[in-house]
Every structure is written in structure tokens, then in C-alpha cells.
Design a protein around this motif. Structure first.
Motif, PDB file in Angstrom:
ATOM      1  N   ASP A   1       0.723  -1.118  -0.157  1.00  0.00           N
ATOM      2  CA  ASP A   1      -0.040  -0.167   0.048  1.00  0.00           C
ATOM      3  C   ASP A   1       0.883   1.206   0.062  1.00  0.00           C
ATOM      4  OD1 ASP A   1       0.904  -0.334   2.402  1.00  0.00           O
ATOM      5  OD2 ASP A   1      -0.809  -0.110   3.595  1.00  0.00           O
ATOM      6  N   LEU A   2       2.190   1.184  -0.039  1.00  0.00           N
ATOM      7  CA  LEU A   2       3.147   2.290  -0.289  1.00  0.00           C
ATOM      8  C   LEU A   2       2.805   3.282  -1.467  1.00  0.00           C
ATOM      9  CD1 LEU A   2       6.369   0.841   0.448  1.00  0.00           C
ATOM     10  CD2 LEU A   2       5.357   2.621   1.869  1.00  0.00           C
ATOM     11  N   PRO A   3       2.741   4.475  -1.415  1.00  0.00           N
ATOM     12  CA  PRO A   3       2.542   5.314  -2.420  1.00  0.00           C
ATOM     13  C   PRO A   3       3.609   5.223  -3.417  1.00  0.00           C
ATOM     14  CG  PRO A   3       2.603   6.548  -0.239  1.00  0.00           C
ATOM     15  CD  PRO A   3       3.002   5.315   0.110  1.00  0.00           C
ATOM     16  N   GLY A   4       3.310   5.399  -4.771  1.00  0.00           N
ATOM     17  CA  GLY A   4       4.289   4.849  -5.753  1.00  0.00           C
ATOM     18  C   GLY A   4       4.072   3.450  -6.365  1.00  0.00           C
ATOM     19  N   VAL A   5       3.116   2.598  -5.585  1.00  0.00           N
ATOM     20  CA  VAL A   5       2.899   1.402  -6.155  1.00  0.00           C
ATOM     21  C   VAL A   5       1.561   1.493  -6.929  1.00  0.00           C
ATOM     22  CG1 VAL A   5       2.217  -0.882  -5.820  1.00  0.00           C
ATOM     23  CG2 VAL A   5       3.920   0.049  -4.311  1.00  0.00           C
ATOM     24  N   HIS A   6       1.529   1.066  -8.129  1.00  0.00           N
ATOM     25  CA  HIS A   6       0.523   1.542  -9.104  1.00  0.00           C
ATOM     26  C   HIS A   6      -0.170   0.385  -9.443  1.00  0.00           C
ATOM     27  CE1 HIS A   6       0.945   6.201  -9.556  1.00  0.00           C
ATOM     28  NE2 HIS A   6       2.024   5.758  -8.917  1.00  0.00           N
ATOM     29  N   TYR A   7      -1.440   0.390  -9.887  1.00  0.00           N
ATOM     30  CA  TYR A   7      -2.150  -0.493 -10.640  1.00  0.00           C
ATOM     31  C   TYR A   7      -2.741   0.239 -11.982  1.00  0.00           C
ATOM     32  CZ  TYR A   7      -1.754  -4.138  -6.760  1.00  0.00           C
ATOM     33  OH  TYR A   7      -1.154  -4.974  -5.987  1.00  0.00           O
ATOM     34  N   LEU A   8      -3.290  -0.439 -13.005  1.00  0.00           N
ATOM     35  CA  LEU A   8      -3.846   0.211 -14.061  1.00  0.00           C
ATOM     36  C   LEU A   8      -4.933  -0.506 -14.367  1.00  0.00           C
ATOM     37  CD1 LEU A   8      -4.110   2.247 -16.226  1.00  0.00           C
ATOM     38  CD2 LEU A   8      -2.266   1.041 -17.567  1.00  0.00           C
TER      39      LEU A   8
END
Length: 415
Positions: free
Chosen positions: A125-132
Motif C-alpha cells: 500500500d506504499l505510495p508509488g505502487v500503481h495498478y492500471l
């Protein structure tokens, strides 16, 4: 009784499939009510631009929008956006929304699509971990690419490779982590998958195959990806693309038949997209239908199926004789590579791969043949205006000579 006097057709899911079905209902003369309900607040949109033009910084997310508000007003399609259906009463022919309101239906279409699979690992859940998956997620990645971050992509499937391609084209260092032996191995097999992996290597993408992810490093934001065994790859931005799962829970809770894990996934329908419950249909990613050409059930997660099945479901709801027999189709754009694929190779099927043309030239074909030399699937790379011929080969059910199929001096239509 006129259409206007009947209960409305309700569509759960303001998706490409749902919005296409609404459009087809009007095109086919339905004058009664249409209610289109969606959890997102945006007008219905399609997803391919989100992993292509938007991530390259060439398009805004609005380019993916299907119609403007005026179109829905003119066609008298009632939009309930930012609303989620929480239950379906199949006996009472009603759906209940998250605000407590209820909507009655004469016919119901479930077009709830899919959601991304998430990695349940430390730091996930860290900022900078993305899904699309959504337009907002695409916009967030587009904004993040501007800084040319060090990018680690988890998963070498279609979304993984498309996001990696866009990141490289915009100047980022990119590493792709994949537990399988090469890119797209579960989709195209190792031989053809490795062609895509090598193509990406030639454009500067690094791969770490045969390893998984134990977690993400960082405190206030992600700083690295910890691989199986403990090695950490530095990262300013992580994109996770490890597949999707269909949103079948609403149907299952209503007593509508859903495929078991052993039999795949999705809401079970016939070739007419009718579910096991009267007056309820399914379309798009969420539907697993009996394919009349293949003689087995299939579920397809791609753009073209959303459109085709939305049209088919609309016709079925209007009482037309429908047999949804479209050949599964998808396309991808990566760097200077354009590819179209048609067909399906069932998991566990033994097959022979036939290459037509030299992959090193940047333009070639690949075909997947079963043990009886029938074409199960085929794709072209940078050989445009050929996908209809590929689909004709699949649909014909005829045996082909692998040597003639590979021989570029023989016209593809004559193999």
C-alpha cells in the motif's frame, strides 16, 4: 403493450459492454426505459487508450469516453453514476443500490467487468505502487512518468509490457519482474513469448524471469522491490500487472450460476448470453458463455468482446435469436510494434507453433495448431489488413499444411 409501458431494461455496469448494449437497444428500436448504473463517476469509457496513448503522453483520458452527456440525454438513457448495485432480487425483479434505493427491471444485464488482482505483500500500500484499470489510475501513471522515474513492472503480461513500453519511450529505466520463464508465457507460450521479451530487450527493457516479489521497500513511498531470495531492485515507481478477476459476487449472491474455480470463472450463460435465471443476462469480461463454434465455454477479457457481447446481449434481451460466436480478438501497441491476435488456445491443450516470416524483420505471423492441424489461433506483427484472413482460417475448421502455412510465397488465404 408498448415498450414505454414495460419495466425498464436495467444494466449493471456502466462499462464498454454495458454502454454498447444500451446503444444497441436504441438502435434496434427499444423505446422503453434504459437505466445504466455504474460505480465510477465518469461517463462510460473504453480501456485500450489508457495503456497506450494516455501513457505515452499523447492523449488525455477523455479520448477514451464513448459518448458525451448530451448523447445519453438525447437517447433517453438514464445514467446513475457513482452508484453501486449491492444486491439483485431475481424474484422481485429489482436491484438495490448502495444509497438504499431500488430500481425495478423487466430485463437485467450484468456487465460488471473485472478488477485487478492485487499483491498481498509487505509494502503493497506504499505510495508509488500503481495498478492500471481505471481512467484515474492511467492519469496517475501518466503524471508520474513525467519525472522519468526508475520503474519496476511486476508481471510480463499485456498490461505489464504496454506500461513498460510507454515508460521506456518516455525516458525511464525499466525492469520487469516475472515468475514465469519469459514474457506472455501463459498466453502465447514460451517460443512466441520470448520473441516479445527479446523485442523489449532491444529497446532497453531489463527482465528478471523466474522470480517472484516478496515485498516493496520504503517508508513514505516505495524505494525498491524485494525479490524472492532477498535481492532488492531500486524503484521510484512500481506498476503491478498480475491479471484481473471477474466481478461475479453480485450474481453469485443472487443465486445466479457462476463457474466454479475448477471450470474457470465468470457468470455462466448460454450462447445467447442468458444466465441461469429468467430475464437476467451477462456480457463483457464477467460472462462465460457457450461458444457455438468452439463447442466449449469461454470467457474473454478484451475490448472487442465487450463490444460484441454488449450488442449480442441487447439483441437477446429484445427477443431476437442470438448465438454469440465472435472469434476472440485483441491488439497491442508496443514501441514500433503493432499486433493483432484472434482465436483461443485452451489451457492444457497441446499445440504446434508455426511462424510465417522472419521475426527479426519486425513483421511476421504466428499460428497455433492443434494435433489435427486445425488453426486454434493466429496473430500478425506489423502485417496489417490480415486479421480477417486469420479469423477465416480459424472459423473454417479446415486442416492446414504447416509447411504451406509457413511459406510466405503461398497466399495466406490459400494455405
Amino acid at each position: 403493450m408498448s415498450d414505454a409501458d414495460q419495466q425498464p431494461i436495467v444494466i449493471v455496469g456502466a462499462s464498454l459492454a454495458g454502454a454498447t448494449a444500451a446503444e444497441e437497444l436504441r438502435n434496434d428500436g427499444w423505446t422503453g426505459g434504459i437505466v445504466l448504473i455504474g460505480s465510477e463517476t465518469r461517463l462510460p469509457y473504453e480501456r485500450p487508450p489508457l495503456s497506450k496513448g494516455v501513457l505515452l503522453g499523447k492523449d488525455e483520458t477523455e479520448v477514451a469516453q464513448l459518448h458525451d452527456q448530451q448523447w445519453y440525454d438525447d437517447n433517453k438513457i438514464e445514467l446513475r453514476l457513482g452508484k453501486t448495485v449491492t444486491s439483485i432480487d431475481v424474484a422481485g425483479h429489482t436491484v438495490t443500490l448502495d444509497d438504499g434505493s431500488q430500481v425495478s427491471y423487466g430485463k437485467l444485464l450484468i456487465a460488471t467487468g473485472s478488477r485487478v488482482r492485487r499483491l498481498d505483500v509487505p509494502g503493497g500500500d506504499l505510495p508509488g505502487v500503481h495498478y492500471l484499470r481505471t481512467a484515474e489510475e492511467s492519469q496517475a501513471l501518466d503524471d508520474a512518468y513525467v519525472a522519468k522515474p526508475r520503474v519496476v513492472v511486476v508481471g510480463a503480461g499485456w498490461i505489464g509490457l504496454e506500461t513498460a513500453s510507454a515508460a521506456r519511450e518516455r525516458g525511464s529505466e525499466v525492469t520487469v519482474v516475472e515468475p514465469q520463464s519469459t514474457a506472455l508465457a501463459s498466453v502465447l507460450g514460451e517460443e512466441v513469448g520470448e520473441l516479445f521479451a527479446e523485442f523489449h530487450r532491444q529497446h532497453g527493457v531489463r527482465f528478471r524471469f523466474g522470480t517472484g516479489v516478496e515485498g516493496f521497500e520504503g517508508t513514505d513511498k516505495v524505494t525498491g522491490v524485494r525479490l524472492s531470495g532477498g535481492e532488492v531492485i531500486p524503484a521510484d515507481l512500481v506498476i503491478v500487472g498480475v491479471g484481473v478477476q471477474p466481478n461475479t459476487e453480485l450474481a453469485a449472491e443472487a443465486g445466479i450460476e457462476v463457474a466454479t474455480r475448477e471450470n474457470g470463472s465468470g457468470i455462466v450463460t448460454g450462447s445467447d448470453l442468458k444466465t441461469s435465471v429468467a430475464d437476467v443476462y451477462a456480457a463483457g469480461d464477467v460472462a462465460r458463455w457457450d461458444h457455438p463454434l468452439f463447442g466449449r465455454s469461454v470467457r474473454v477479457e478484451h475490448w472487442q468482446n465487450a463490444k460484441d457481447s454488449g450488442v449480442a446481449a441487447a439483441k437477446a434481451m429484445l427477443g431476437q435469436d442470438v448465438a454469440h460466436d465472435a472469434i476472440p480478438y485483441f491488439f497491442t501497441d508496443q514501441f514500433d510494434l503493432g499486433m493483432e491476435y484472434a482465436g483461443e488456445v485452451p489451457r492444457g491443450t497441446s499445440y504446434q507453433v508455426v511462424l510465417r516470416g522472419d521475426p527479426k524483420s519486425g513483421a511476421y505471423f504466428a499460428f497455433w495448431l492443434d494435433d489435427d492441424r486445425h488453426v486454434l489461433a493466429g496473430m500478425h506483427v506489423n502485417n496489417w489488413d490480415t486479421i480477417d484472413t486469420i479469423q477465416d482460417l480459424i472459423r473454417s475448421g479446415k486442416q492446414v499444411d504447416p509447411a504451406r502455412l509457413a511459406d510466405t510465397s503461398v497466399e495466406l488465404a490459400d494455405v
